[in-house]
Design an enzyme around this catalytic site. Structure first.
Site: not given
Ligand code: PEP
Ligand code: MG
Length: 569
Positions: A203, A501
């Site tokens: 958090h 991402c």
């Molecule tokens: C990741 O795993 O980097 C991702 C972008 O997906 P999440 O954080 O939603 O698992």
């Protein structure tokens, strides 16, 4: 010599000391250590004793009034906050007056326990259940223990624990911060945030990122720092310097403030200083966050986490209902750029009642993401129909990708399904096998998106939520960088886009490294777009390439960061 004199002499004679943790929000903050208020005082606790209630009903009445006061405090914070923070505060208000929790307290009181013991037993019973669910639900256990601390303080007539209002710009120091502590923090008074516990997805990290406050988490021995000690916090290197040279510290924090002002002026689009285009995109969770991201300097959405729209739903929404939700996100971007929709990544840290399997031994390695469609192919088909319908009705360029892809056959099957609906198909690279096979994956789909959060977790075999493993769940780990480089090189060869991402894209220094490897887009929380975009705008593509080589050659995350930092300046 008495102990206090001895301690103060030792301190003043000790040269500046540096503590280290995990860097989560770049920037430099300098100020005196301001400690978050901890537990209630032992003397107040002793004076309270068993509470002296006449009967169970009297004790329960005291509990009810304390719970109402705590809930009112959360509601007040919710009213002053926005977005995710407001939602978390409202949820905590609900938890404080939860009927199930009250029932457990009453049961313990009837079994002749005193009020504080009854409360503690009830909280632990619920917290354990949350912790066992793992992932995001485990964070609710932290929230619940925070609620217990507040209830105890109210019962004792003491102020609730939390963050005191700083009377001058300070560095906030805490063991860990609950959402209630971080809601409403004023970045002009809180120059940096440092915690002893917590990892990059805690958090504390999420809120610090939203507020743009330099932040370092997982700093061992932090709580031994005396309140008021001047601290220089570097959210890029993860270093916390105790009592540094004042002039030097002022100079560094002023330089960082100037850099931040330059970042704030960046308006996009994403380019290196010599004009190589790198798309800066936003990660969004629903229509509201997409609407807010649309006002940031981003060229589209690189990750729409669809599962977050349905976390509380026990029945699968119809195709029409889903389409309406997706339209809100796609509509927010219209002709601003493309939107990458990720199919449901239900399971593990994101349980979705209508999709997730119950009782898995090891959910992070279980039937999550794309794997849910193996036993329930209709779930995927209906979601793709809904996405295609939203794409048609909004006219937004829509790409679709699947999470947790491990084999080329999975990529081929998913790619065919998406393309048959006239949409661009991609897969996430979150499992090491997908990175190693990225050349072959790209024969089946149009693009790849590297999810560095899970790619790091699975490469290092370290739970991304585990505070004690924050040094392993670091995307600067050499093995993780190697896998990203393999994937980016595959994209270059195939002439197809490869984006990032995961949280790594939001780290301005690492973003340069990723671009140097050949990554073509970076998707992040909208608040990170300016620092990342501005840093890239000051760096040539050749410098990015050299930074990538330095990072790949480093032995560990610390030396990789240090080498890239000293090269890029
Ligand atoms: C990741 O795993 O980097 C991702 C972008 O997906 P999440 O954080 O939603 O698992
Ligand atoms: Mg993931």
């Amino acid at each position: 010599m008495d102990t206090a004199t001895e301690r103060s002499r030792t301190r003043s004679e000790t040269p500046a000391r540096t503590l280290r943790g995990t860097a989560v929000v770049a920037g430099v903050g300098y100020g005196p250590a301001l400690h978050a208020r901890g537990e209630v005082s032992p003397s107040a606790l002793a004076a309270y004793g068993t509470g002296g209630f006449a009967d169970v009903e009297a004790a329960l009445a005291a509990y009810d009034s304390a719970a109402a006061e705590v809930a009112a405090g959360f509601q007040d914070k919710a009213a002053r906050a926005t977005g995710h923070t407001a939602e978390v505060m409202a949820a905590s208000a609900g938890l404080a007056t939860d009927r199930g929790l009250r029932g457990a307290v009453r049961k313990n009181l009837r079994a002749d326990e005193d009020l504080l013991a009854s409360l503690h037993g009830a909280v632990e019973q619920f917290a354990e259940a949350f912790a066992q669910m793992g992932g995001l639900m485990a964070e609710r256990a932290t929230d619940l223990r925070d609620i217990e601390r507040r209830l105890v303080a109210r019962l004792l007539g003491e102020p609730e624990p939390g963050v005191p209002t700083p009377d001058r710009p300070s560095v906030l120091v805490a063991e860990d911060l609950a959402p209630a502590d971080t809601a409403g923090l004023d970045p002009t008074l809180v120059r940096a945030l440092v915690t002893e516990r917590g990892g990059p997805t805690s958090h504390t990290a999420i809120i610090a990122r939203q507020l743009g406050i330099p932040c370092v988490v997982g700093v061992a021995d932090l709580m031994e720092v005396e309140p008021g000690t001047p601290l220089l916090v570097d959210g890029t290197t993860g270093e916390v310097e105790l009592a540094p040279d004042e002039a030097d510290a002022q100079r560094r924090s002023e330089a960082a403030a100037l850099a931040r002002a330059a970042h704030d002026a960046w308006t996009g689009p994403g380019r290196t200083s010599d004009g190589v285009a790198v798309k800066i995109l936003a990660n969004v969770a629903d229509g509201e966050s997409a609407t807010s991201a649309a006002s940031a300097p981003v060229e589209g959405v690189g990750l729409f986490r669809t599962e977050l729209c349905f976390l509380n739903q026990s029945v699968e929404p119809s195709v029409e209902e889903q389409a309406a939700v997706y339209e809100e996100v796609l509509g927010a971007f219209g002709d601003r750029g493309h939107v990458v929709v990720r199919t449901l990544d239900a399971g593990s840290d994101k349980p979705v009642a209508f999709a997730t399997l119950q009782g898995e031994e090891n959910p992070a390695l279980g039937v999550r993401g794309l794997r849910l469609s193996f036993g329930n192919p209709g779930l995927m088909e209906r979601q793709l129909d809904a996405i295609a319908s939203a794409a048609r009705s909004t006219g937004t360029e829509t790409w679709v990708m699947a999470p947790m892809v491990a084999t080329v056959a999975e990529a081929a099957d998913f790619g065919a399904k998406v393309r048959s609906r006239g949409l661009k198909a991609g897969v996430m690279v979150e499992v090491p096998s997908a990175a190693l096979l990225s050349h072959r994956m790209l024969e089946e789909v149009d693009f790849l998106s590297i999810g560095t959060n899970d790619l790091t977790q699975y490469t290092m075999a370290a739970d991304r939520m585990a505070t004690d493993l924050a040094h392993l769940t670091d995307a600067w780990q050499p093995a993780v960088l190697q896998l990203i480089a393999i994937t980016a090189a595959a994209g270059r060869e195939a002439g197809k886009p490869v984006g990032v991402c995961g949280e790594a894209a939001a780290d301005p220094l690492l973003a340069c490294v990723l671009v140097g490897m050949g990554v073509t887009s970076l998707s992040m929380a909208a608040a990170a777009a300016r620092p990342v975009g501005a840093t890239l705008a000051g760096t040539t593509i050749d410098q990015c390439g050299e930074a990538a080589e330095l990072a790949l050659a480093a032995a560990d995350p610390e030396s990789a960061r240090a080498a890239v930092l000293s090269f890029l300046g």
